[in-house]
Design an enzyme around this catalytic site. Structure first.
Site, PDB file in Angstrom:
ATOM      1  N   ARG A  15     -14.770   0.915  -4.374  1.00  0.00           N
ATOM      2  CA  ARG A  15     -15.398   0.525  -2.633  1.00  0.00           C
ATOM      3  C   ARG A  15     -13.559   0.366  -2.287  1.00  0.00           C
ATOM      4  O   ARG A  15     -13.434   1.171  -0.930  1.00  0.00           O
ATOM      5  CB  ARG A  15     -15.373  -0.916  -2.155  1.00  0.00           C
ATOM      6  CG  ARG A  15     -16.932  -0.918  -1.989  1.00  0.00           C
ATOM      7  CD  ARG A  15     -17.787  -2.317  -1.663  1.00  0.00           C
ATOM      8  NE  ARG A  15     -17.749  -3.064  -2.875  1.00  0.00           N
ATOM      9  CZ  ARG A  15     -17.569  -4.583  -3.217  1.00  0.00           C
ATOM     10  NH1 ARG A  15     -17.725  -4.802  -1.880  1.00  0.00           N
ATOM     11  NH2 ARG A  15     -17.432  -5.241  -3.982  1.00  0.00           N
ATOM     12  N   LYS A  22      -8.451  -0.157  -9.582  1.00  0.00           N
ATOM     13  CA  LYS A  22      -8.163  -1.444  -8.468  1.00  0.00           C
ATOM     14  C   LYS A  22      -6.827  -2.579  -8.666  1.00  0.00           C
ATOM     15  O   LYS A  22      -6.108  -2.999  -8.148  1.00  0.00           O
ATOM     16  CB  LYS A  22      -9.441  -2.265  -8.189  1.00  0.00           C
ATOM     17  CG  LYS A  22      -9.529  -3.230  -7.186  1.00  0.00           C
ATOM     18  CD  LYS A  22     -11.066  -3.994  -6.742  1.00  0.00           C
ATOM     19  CE  LYS A  22     -11.654  -4.577  -7.964  1.00  0.00           C
ATOM     20  NZ  LYS A  22     -12.658  -5.250  -7.299  1.00  0.00           N
ATOM     21  N   TYR A 100     -10.706 -13.125 -12.445  1.00  0.00           N
ATOM     22  CA  TYR A 100     -10.814 -12.052 -12.381  1.00  0.00           C
ATOM     23  C   TYR A 100      -9.313 -10.986 -12.025  1.00  0.00           C
ATOM     24  O   TYR A 100      -8.043 -11.599 -11.139  1.00  0.00           O
ATOM     25  CB  TYR A 100     -11.137 -11.540 -11.088  1.00  0.00           C
ATOM     26  CG  TYR A 100     -12.751 -11.817 -10.963  1.00  0.00           C
ATOM     27  CD1 TYR A 100     -13.905 -10.518 -11.647  1.00  0.00           C
ATOM     28  CD2 TYR A 100     -13.428 -13.366 -11.239  1.00  0.00           C
ATOM     29  CE1 TYR A 100     -14.631 -11.247 -12.449  1.00  0.00           C
ATOM     30  CE2 TYR A 100     -14.155 -13.172 -11.434  1.00  0.00           C
ATOM     31  CZ  TYR A 100     -15.910 -12.354 -11.600  1.00  0.00           C
ATOM     32  OH  TYR A 100     -16.497 -13.044 -12.227  1.00  0.00           O
ATOM     33  N   ASP A 102      -8.740  -8.621  -9.842  1.00  0.00           N
ATOM     34  CA  ASP A 102      -8.287  -8.633  -8.525  1.00  0.00           C
ATOM     35  C   ASP A 102      -8.281  -9.390  -7.276  1.00  0.00           C
ATOM     36  O   ASP A 102      -8.534  -9.713  -6.074  1.00  0.00           O
ATOM     37  CB  ASP A 102      -9.557  -7.881  -7.706  1.00  0.00           C
ATOM     38  CG  ASP A 102     -10.558  -8.488  -7.661  1.00  0.00           C
ATOM     39  OD1 ASP A 102     -11.004  -9.648  -8.238  1.00  0.00           O
ATOM     40  OD2 ASP A 102     -11.868  -8.027  -7.180  1.00  0.00           O
ATOM     41  N   GLY A 139     -22.259 -16.427  -3.617  1.00  0.00           N
ATOM     42  CA  GLY A 139     -22.465 -17.459  -4.227  1.00  0.00           C
ATOM     43  C   GLY A 139     -21.895 -18.119  -4.206  1.00  0.00           C
ATOM     44  O   GLY A 139     -21.363 -19.271  -4.303  1.00  0.00           O
ATOM     45  N   ASN A 169     -18.668 -19.919  -4.826  1.00  0.00           N
ATOM     46  CA  ASN A 169     -18.521 -19.932  -6.676  1.00  0.00           C
ATOM     47  C   ASN A 169     -16.715 -18.788  -6.435  1.00  0.00           C
ATOM     48  O   ASN A 169     -16.726 -17.658  -5.892  1.00  0.00           O
ATOM     49  CB  ASN A 169     -18.883 -19.676  -7.283  1.00  0.00           C
ATOM     50  CG  ASN A 169     -18.634 -19.080  -8.611  1.00  0.00           C
ATOM     51  OD1 ASN A 169     -17.993 -19.454  -8.723  1.00  0.00           O
ATOM     52  ND2 ASN A 169     -19.169 -18.164  -9.491  1.00  0.00           N
ATOM     53  N   ARG A 332      22.974   5.225  -1.153  1.00  0.00           N
ATOM     54  CA  ARG A 332      21.763   5.629  -2.434  1.00  0.00           C
ATOM     55  C   ARG A 332      22.625   4.668  -3.583  1.00  0.00           C
ATOM     56  O   ARG A 332      23.703   4.021  -3.775  1.00  0.00           O
ATOM     57  CB  ARG A 332      22.254   7.176  -2.053  1.00  0.00           C
ATOM     58  CG  ARG A 332      22.044   7.854  -1.334  1.00  0.00           C
ATOM     59  CD  ARG A 332      21.888   8.910  -1.046  1.00  0.00           C
ATOM     60  NE  ARG A 332      22.068  10.373  -2.121  1.00  0.00           N
ATOM     61  CZ  ARG A 332      21.967  11.016  -2.486  1.00  0.00           C
ATOM     62  NH1 ARG A 332      22.690  11.928  -1.766  1.00  0.00           N
ATOM     63  NH2 ARG A 332      21.077  11.731  -3.067  1.00  0.00           N
ATOM     64  N   TYR A 365      30.347  11.825   5.112  1.00  0.00           N
ATOM     65  CA  TYR A 365      29.611  11.856   3.315  1.00  0.00           C
ATOM     66  C   TYR A 365      30.409  12.031   2.160  1.00  0.00           C
ATOM     67  O   TYR A 365      31.258  12.239   2.173  1.00  0.00           O
ATOM     68  CB  TYR A 365      28.503  12.946   3.693  1.00  0.00           C
ATOM     69  CG  TYR A 365      27.777  13.634   2.151  1.00  0.00           C
ATOM     70  CD1 TYR A 365      26.726  12.101   1.725  1.00  0.00           C
ATOM     71  CD2 TYR A 365      28.778  14.109   0.910  1.00  0.00           C
ATOM     72  CE1 TYR A 365      26.358  12.439   0.028  1.00  0.00           C
ATOM     73  CE2 TYR A 365      27.908  14.697  -0.299  1.00  0.00           C
ATOM     74  CZ  TYR A 365      27.089  13.103  -0.799  1.00  0.00           C
ATOM     75  OH  TYR A 365      26.678  13.259  -2.042  1.00  0.00           O
ATOM     76  N   SER A 404      39.794  13.811  10.675  1.00  0.00           N
ATOM     77  CA  SER A 404      38.717  13.744  10.845  1.00  0.00           C
ATOM     78  C   SER A 404      38.094  15.786  11.094  1.00  0.00           C
ATOM     79  O   SER A 404      38.631  15.727  10.534  1.00  0.00           O
ATOM     80  CB  SER A 404      38.141  13.551  12.366  1.00  0.00           C
ATOM     81  OG  SER A 404      38.127  11.864  12.670  1.00  0.00           O
TER      82      SER A 404
END
Length: 466
Positions: A15, A22, A100, A102, A139, A169, A332, A365, A404
């Site tokens: 799904r 998953k 579980y 997930d 459930g 549950n 960076r 830069y 500059s």
């Protein structure tokens, strides 16, 4: 008194409509399965087993040796998945918890409480339950007059009265290991799906007159599981709320928690302010009294005290105290920004060390460079570090001035106190206190424009007459 945990992570999760398994989908920057392992590792368990099936290699790689691996070659239900783990269970394990892969919001404290409830009550099993407003599709847990679990009924099999029960549950259990193994051996696939259901072990234990208890979860959000990308987004939201609340309680001001994203492994100092749009990921460490944001992303960054980072991005780098970065700067990987440095708007720093009190205020830069202390780098300066094949270093000494629109052609060394004139292209070493200018001499022609315009008009008139 040994304790084990079995984490079920064999099903692909169709799904999700994703090529990725998953449990490998991330919540707050970390795969769901690792959230669960993080919590289990806080409990000092004797053993953790993860049951894998489809895409087992990818899941094993993510786990990275943090758990034993059981393989469910064929997915024949939750009971069958636990059966696959039984051969790995240690003989001295008294209690086994099953959960579980997930459901990444479950907390170590809740798991610990479930284990303790099972052991103190001497029950054959203890079910983690939840009282929810809308139990549709879930459930229902049926209790007897003493509050013990008699059975778990799925909605499709529930009577009209049972459908009105709001106790559900969660799929998380603590078992007496001996009783679990015996009940698993009795499971039968006598259902429409032809699968072995783990919930059927509870009925089997009751048939054997064993005690099955229930423990209600304190925070219903903990049991949220993920079956599709909509639910993944819901779980992500809940986790982010939890993380933001944690840091606000630790003295961090978060102006708009709904628009602030903090990873689980991030650390933030007191009296720091996070403005909307801030994203902190990986192992980022933020010091005290910082101002971060708005609209700033920092990944694996170390930021010292009293730093301001505004509308900027930074990866895998260090920013020392009292520095200012942004707006619209890009730090960076591999960079070191010294104390009291100013990195202004539209400045990019790549794998460079910037000495304290240096100013790179705008539109520059600086790559593969070591810049000394108290250096001024003007607007439009570029370290030309790449020759088309290799990267080269630029060294700029303390107290230098780079005007500059200066191009620094690496490899290049600029001495301390040097002065580089605006508009220059510098290709050769400049010594300490040296003055360098590398541009053509200006030529000025008096009244040139007037005569040029007249000649153009005369030419245009001649063309029209012709």
């Amino acid at each position: 008194m040994g304790r084990s945990a079995i984490v079920l992570a064999a099903g692909l999760g169709t799904r999700m409509k994703s090529k990725r398994h998953k449990v490998l989908h991330e919540v707050c920057g970390k795969p769901m399965i690792l959230h669960i392992l993080d919590e289990l590792e806080q409990l000092d368990l004797d053993q953790i087993i993860v049951v894998v099936g489809q895409q087992r290699e990818a899941v094993q790689a993510a786990i990275g040796g943090r758990a034993e691996i059981a393989v469910q070659s064929e997915q024949l239900g939750t009971g069958h998945a636990v059966q696959a783990a039984v051969p790995l269970l240690r003989q001295d394990v008294e209690t086994t918890i099953v959960l579980y892969g997930d459901a990444p919001l479950i907390r170590a404290q809740t798991i610990s409480a479930l284990l303790s409830e099972r052991e103190q009550s001497q029950a054959a099993a203890c079910v983690l339950t939840a009282d929810v407003a809308n139990p549709k599709g879930l459930g229902r847990v049926i209790l007897d007059d003493s509050g013990h679990v008699t059975r778990v009924v799925e909605e499709k099999d529930a009577t009209a009265d049972e459908k009105h029960i709001h106790l559900i549950n969660t799929g998380i259990y603590a078992f007496d290991t001996i009783h679990l193994v015996r009940a698993l051996a009795r499971l039968q696939p006598d259902n429409a799906q032809g699968e072995y259901y783990l919930t059927d072990t509870l009925s089997i234990l009751r048939e054997e007159c064993q005690h099955v208890c229930a423990l209600p979860v304190e925070d219903v959000d903990e049991i949220a599981s993920v079956n599709d990308l909509v639910q993944l987004a819901d779980v992500e939201r809940l986790m982010r709320v939890r993380i933001c609340q944690r840091w606000m309680r630790e003295g961090v001001t978060i102006v708009n928690p709904e628009h602030t994203y903090i990873g689980l492994d991030v650390t933030i100092g007191r009296d720091t302010i996070l403005y909307p749009g801030t994203i902190l990921e990986g192992k980022t460490v933020i010091g005290d009294e910082c101002i971060i944001g708005p609209n700033t992303r920092l990944v694996n960054m170390t930021v010292s005290d009293r730093v301001k980072v505004e509308q900027s991005v930074g990866y895998d780098s260090l920013i020392e105290g009292f520095a200012q970065v942004g707006p619209f700067a890009y730090i960076r990987p591999g960079s070191e920004i010294g104390a009291r440095v100013k990195i202004g708007d539209f400045v990019e720093i790549k794998k460079s060390k910037i000495g304290e009190d240096t100013k790179i205020s705008h539109l520059a830069y600086v790559g593969d460079a070591t810049v000394g202390k108290r250096v001024n780098i003007g607007c439009g300066v570029i370290t030309v570090n790449y020759d088309g094949k290799e990267k080269h270093q630029t060294l700029i000494g303390d107290d230098s001035f780079v005007g500059s629109n200066v191009n620094l052609i690496a490899p290049l060394s600029i001495g301390e106190g040097a002065y580089l004139c605006a508009g220059s292209t510098i290709t050769d070493e400049v010594p300490t206190d040296g003055f360098a200018i590398g541009r053509n001499r200006q030529v000025t022609k008096a009244d040139y424009v007037k005569s040029w315009r007249k000649s153009r008009l005369d030419k245009d008139s001649g063309d029209e007459e012709a």
